[in-house]
Design an enzyme around this catalytic site. Structure first.
Site, PDB file in Angstrom:
ATOM      1  N   GLY A 201      29.570   9.471   8.310  1.00 26.78           N
ATOM      2  CA  GLY A 201      28.387   9.999   7.643  1.00 26.78           C
ATOM      3  C   GLY A 201      27.872   8.992   6.643  1.00 26.78           C
ATOM      4  O   GLY A 201      28.615   8.123   6.191  1.00 26.78           O
ATOM      5  N   PRO A 203      26.489   7.293   3.140  1.00 24.73           N
ATOM      6  CA  PRO A 203      27.138   7.336   1.831  1.00 24.73           C
ATOM      7  C   PRO A 203      26.759   8.597   1.051  1.00 24.73           C
ATOM      8  O   PRO A 203      25.610   9.033   1.090  1.00 24.73           O
ATOM      9  CB  PRO A 203      26.584   6.100   1.119  1.00 24.73           C
ATOM     10  CG  PRO A 203      26.166   5.194   2.202  1.00 24.73           C
ATOM     11  CD  PRO A 203      25.745   6.054   3.346  1.00 24.73           C
ATOM     12  N   GLY A 204      27.732   9.165   0.383  1.00 25.27           N
ATOM     13  CA  GLY A 204      27.454  10.308  -0.474  1.00 25.27           C
ATOM     14  C   GLY A 204      27.366  11.645   0.229  1.00 25.27           C
ATOM     15  O   GLY A 204      26.994  12.644  -0.375  1.00 25.27           O
ATOM     16  N   GLY A 206      29.857  13.261   1.307  1.00 26.93           N
ATOM     17  CA  GLY A 206      31.023  14.069   0.955  1.00 26.93           C
ATOM     18  C   GLY A 206      32.238  13.814   1.823  1.00 26.93           C
ATOM     19  O   GLY A 206      33.084  14.696   1.961  1.00 26.93           O
ATOM     20  N   HIS A 423      -3.913   1.527  -8.544  1.00 28.63           N
ATOM     21  CA  HIS A 423      -2.948   1.237  -7.488  1.00 28.63           C
ATOM     22  C   HIS A 423      -2.264   2.529  -7.022  1.00 28.63           C
ATOM     23  O   HIS A 423      -2.243   2.842  -5.832  1.00 28.63           O
ATOM     24  CB  HIS A 423      -1.909   0.232  -8.008  1.00 28.63           C
ATOM     25  CG  HIS A 423      -0.830  -0.117  -7.042  1.00 28.63           C
ATOM     26  ND1 HIS A 423      -0.760  -1.336  -6.424  1.00 28.63           N
ATOM     27  CD2 HIS A 423       0.223   0.593  -6.572  1.00 28.63           C
ATOM     28  CE1 HIS A 423       0.286  -1.363  -5.614  1.00 28.63           C
ATOM     29  NE2 HIS A 423       0.907  -0.198  -5.695  1.00 28.63           N
ATOM     30  N   GLU A 424      -1.767   3.289  -7.960  1.00 30.89           N
ATOM     31  CA  GLU A 424      -1.057   4.518  -7.598  1.00 30.89           C
ATOM     32  C   GLU A 424      -1.998   5.546  -6.980  1.00 30.89           C
ATOM     33  O   GLU A 424      -1.653   6.198  -5.999  1.00 30.89           O
ATOM     34  CB  GLU A 424      -0.338   5.124  -8.815  1.00 30.89           C
ATOM     35  CG  GLU A 424       0.826   4.295  -9.341  1.00 30.89           C
ATOM     36  CD  GLU A 424       1.825   3.885  -8.273  1.00 30.89           C
ATOM     37  OE1 GLU A 424       2.074   4.667  -7.332  1.00 30.89           O
ATOM     38  OE2 GLU A 424       2.346   2.750  -8.366  1.00 30.89           O
ATOM     39  N   HIS A 427      -2.521   4.791  -3.378  1.00 28.31           N
ATOM     40  CA  HIS A 427      -1.486   5.371  -2.516  1.00 28.31           C
ATOM     41  C   HIS A 427      -1.751   6.861  -2.296  1.00 28.31           C
ATOM     42  O   HIS A 427      -1.741   7.364  -1.176  1.00 28.31           O
ATOM     43  CB  HIS A 427      -0.105   5.271  -3.182  1.00 28.31           C
ATOM     44  CG  HIS A 427       0.497   3.903  -3.172  1.00 28.31           C
ATOM     45  ND1 HIS A 427       0.652   3.172  -2.030  1.00 28.31           N
ATOM     46  CD2 HIS A 427       1.032   3.153  -4.179  1.00 28.31           C
ATOM     47  CE1 HIS A 427       1.250   2.016  -2.344  1.00 28.31           C
ATOM     48  NE2 HIS A 427       1.479   1.986  -3.640  1.00 28.31           N
ATOM     49  N   ASP A 499       5.622  -3.062  -2.063  1.00 34.02           N
ATOM     50  CA  ASP A 499       4.904  -2.325  -1.015  1.00 34.02           C
ATOM     51  C   ASP A 499       4.792  -3.180   0.242  1.00 34.02           C
ATOM     52  O   ASP A 499       5.009  -2.720   1.359  1.00 34.02           O
ATOM     53  CB  ASP A 499       3.478  -1.988  -1.470  1.00 34.02           C
ATOM     54  CG  ASP A 499       3.462  -0.914  -2.554  1.00 34.02           C
ATOM     55  OD1 ASP A 499       4.453  -0.166  -2.634  1.00 34.02           O
ATOM     56  OD2 ASP A 499       2.466  -0.847  -3.291  1.00 34.02           O
TER      57      ASP A 499
END
Ligand code: ADP
Ligand code: MG
Ligand code: ZN
Length: 620
Positions: A201, A203-204, A206, A423-424, A427, A499
């Site tokens: 699985g 990472p993380g 479990g 810029h944001e 997006h 980006d």
């Protein structure tokens, strides 16, 4: 003060002290006046006898008194006295006795000057040796104390209750628990109990937690080592460590041996390079030998975990070894809710905090991310002197886990702020007006981690597959910031660099890995292979010609330029909205979903993204 500097200081001190000692020894030289006096008295017939002991001359005088004088080492008495003008005849007439020199000081004066340098060298070597041995010892101890053991009645015992989600994996492992608890049940039927299970699985998810939970459920000791620990060791230590671990495990059977991150040692043999390759192979071989070595019903079950099953050596996966392979899926929304609930247990949550809402907003988060999120929220609440963790802290922690901490000190000047805002919004607006896009959750120009600003889209469902059309739009959305900078300011900044990197990577994958270019067809170009000892670099095995490489480049270019054009069109056509939202963003710095939808005032292209009036839960 480090160990080394301390040693150096000890050294210098030792040198100075020894040097001093040496000097005092050499200073103990001839008493010239006495020698001169003695010479005078010899000349004037006052001496009745002389005794020479090494460099010491003892004289008895006519009046019965005696005197001890030391002469220069090496020179004979006659030479010395003749230097003082004593008549050799006179000296000869005095009865002289030469005795074996004795006494500590004589020997010391003879030996110490010769011995001291050797002694010093010895001390030097001893220091160096001790240092090297210190490091060696650590590795030796590593070899001896193989792995870490968690007793079955450990305080922080983990059971399946502590692991949320991963339902199938838990079911499969329940069988392993059964093997450990009631082996006779299976042996009565002549069934061989599997020796190993491999947890796979990302990472993380479990894996480590689940392995411990199996031991907890079965109430058996848990021995664990991590593949990455072997990498730092000297040749031979890894293998001996594996051997010792299994010796200990067999003594405490039934038990679980857990080899975490087995891909660190269990990579395909013969594909690596460099010297430490040997060590890895030896360790892996030892694991295989040990697994083959014990009886299937010895009560030892080996669980290994990896997030790279694709690189494992096939030998590990042969029958009789890790033949149970268990996949841990990333958590879906219900799993996320369950995981969050587990980690919210000991934390005082306020009534308004909705775990479900948090689960909705955290697609793509792993179990570890969610645990981290809960922890961050609790820390934030403590820092704000709150009596409980409120929704505010929880939502804020999402971004912290996702993008890193807010950087309040990273102050943008007015120009930069304006560019970042456009810029944001670039997006966000492009995403808002594309038919397959996810709803905009948040737009912000507060720096986080390495980003000057950020835009968050949250998928409404957990998707396992993505379509080409979605990726094509994703490219436009990722280039929205760049497009906005170009259109509004007629220039681009370094703010768009990450980006661009992502866009290029995605476009390349579409063409070479996912068959999403009609021209290149359904073929994988370039077999990717990890070069283990070059860190995490991925090395591409080029299995296509130069001509094909050109075609790939052209296709990537085409995808990107079309995506950019689409983003530019959207921004040009909606310049009003662009300005409106950007100005608002400059003013308030962060726009949540509702605020964004209000300011944009254009319905989203994806009908699923229309803001539903949230039912306000009223409880009385
Ligand atoms: P892995 O070994 O797969 O990388 P870990 O088992 O080390 O992941 O998970 C790290 C932490 O994340 C765990 O200690 C636990 O707190 C949390 N965690 C991960 N998955 C889960 C889960 N399914 N249920 C509860 N907690 C989880
Ligand atoms: Mg782990
Ligand atoms: Zn951007």
């Amino acid at each position: 003060m480090t160990q080394t500097t301390r040693n150096i200081i000890i050294f210098i001190a030792a040198f100075v002290i020894m040097g001093g000692l040496l000097a005092t020894i050499n200073l103990e030289t001839t008493d010239q006046t006495d020698l001169a006096t003695l010479a005078n008295r010899v000349q004037s017939n006052e001496v009745t006898s002389l005794t020479i002991r090494g460099d010491e001359v003892e004289a008895v005088f006519t009046d019965g008194s005696t005197n001890k004088v030391t002469k220069e080492p090496g020179d004979s008495l006659s030479t010395v006295f003749s230097n003082y003008g004593v008549d050799p005849e006179k000296l000869r007439s005095i009865p002289t006795e030469v005795k074996e020199p004795s006494g500590f000081s004589y020997w010391a004066s003879l030996i110490i000057p010769n011995l001291l340098p050797i002694l010093l060298l010895g001390v030097l070597f001893w220091f160096i040796f001790r240092q090297v041995q210190g490091q060696n010892n650590k590795a030796m101890q590593f070899g001896q104390s193989a792995g870490h053991e968690i007793q079955k009645d450990a305080k922080d015992k983990v059971t399946f209750k502590d692991v949320a989600g991963v339902k199938e994996a838990k079911e499969e492992l329940l069988e392993v628990v059964d093997f450990l608890k009631h082996p006779d049940k299976f042996t009565k039927f002549g069934a061989k109990i599997p020796k190993g299970a491999l947890l796979m699985g990302s990472p993380g998810t479990g894996k480590t937690l689940l392995a411990r939970a199996v031991a907890g459920e079965a109430d058996v000791p848990f021995f664990h080592i991590s593949g990455s620990e072997f990498v730092e060791m000297f040749v031979g230590v890894g293998a001996s460590r594996v051997r010792d671990l299994f010796v200990r495990a067999k003594k405490s059977a039934p038990c679980i041996v857990f080899i975490d991150e087995i891909d660190a040692v269990g990579r395909q043999r013969g594909s690596g390079m460099g010297g430490s390759h040997d060590e890895r192979e030896q360790t892996l071989n030892q694991i295989l030998v040990e697994m083959d070595g014990f009886e299937p019903n010895a009560g030892v079950i080996v669980i290994a975990a990896t997030n790279r099953p694709d690189v494992l050596d096939p030998a590990l996966l042969r029958p009789g070894r890790f033949d149970r392979r268990i996949v841990l899926d990333p958590p879906d929304i219900n799993d996320r809710e369950a995981i969050l609930k587990i980690h919210a247990k000991k934390k005082p949550l306020s009534k308004n905090a909705s775990i479900r809402k948090l689960a909705e907003r955290t697609p793509g988060f792993s179990g570890a991310d969610l645990a981290n999120l809960m922890n961050e929220a609790a820390i934030l609440a403590v820092r704000r002197n709150k009596t409980s963790v409120t929704e505010e802290e929880l939502l804020e922690s999402i971004e912290k886990v996702m993008l890193g901490p807010e950087r309040k000190s990273h102050v943008l000047d007015e120009d930069e702020k304006k560019i970042t805002a456009y810029h944001e919004v670039g997006h966000a607006l492009v995403a808002h007006l594309l038919p397959h896009s996810d709803p905009i959750q948040k737009v912000s120009i507060i720096s986080r981690g390495r980003a000057a600003g950020y835009t968050i889209k949250t998928p409404t469902t957990d998707r396992k597959m993505r379509r080409r059309a979605e990726y094509v739009e994703e490219l436009s959305m990722m280039l929205g910031g760049y497009a906005a900078e170009q259109i509004i300011f007629g220039d681009v900044t370094t703010g768009a660099s990450s980006d661009m990197k992502e866009t290029t990577g995605l476009a390349r994958n579409m063409v070479t890995q996912w068959g999403m270019s009609t021209l290149m067809g359904p073929r994988v170009y370039g077999e990717r292979e990890d070069m283990i000892f070059l860190g995490r670099d991925i090395h591409e095995n080029r299995d296509y010609s130069e001509k094909v490489a050109e075609k790939i480049d052209d296709e990537i270019d085409k995808l990107i330029s079309e995506a950019l054009q689409r983003a530019k069109d959207i921004i040009t056509d909606n310049r009003d909205a662009m300005d409106r939202v950007s100005l608002k963003l400059l003013e308030v710095e962060t726009l949540e979903r509702e605020a964004f939808m209000e300011v944009v005032a254009i319905p989203p292209a994806n009908p699923n993204n229309v803001l539903k009036k949230e039912k306000k839960e009223v409880t009385e």
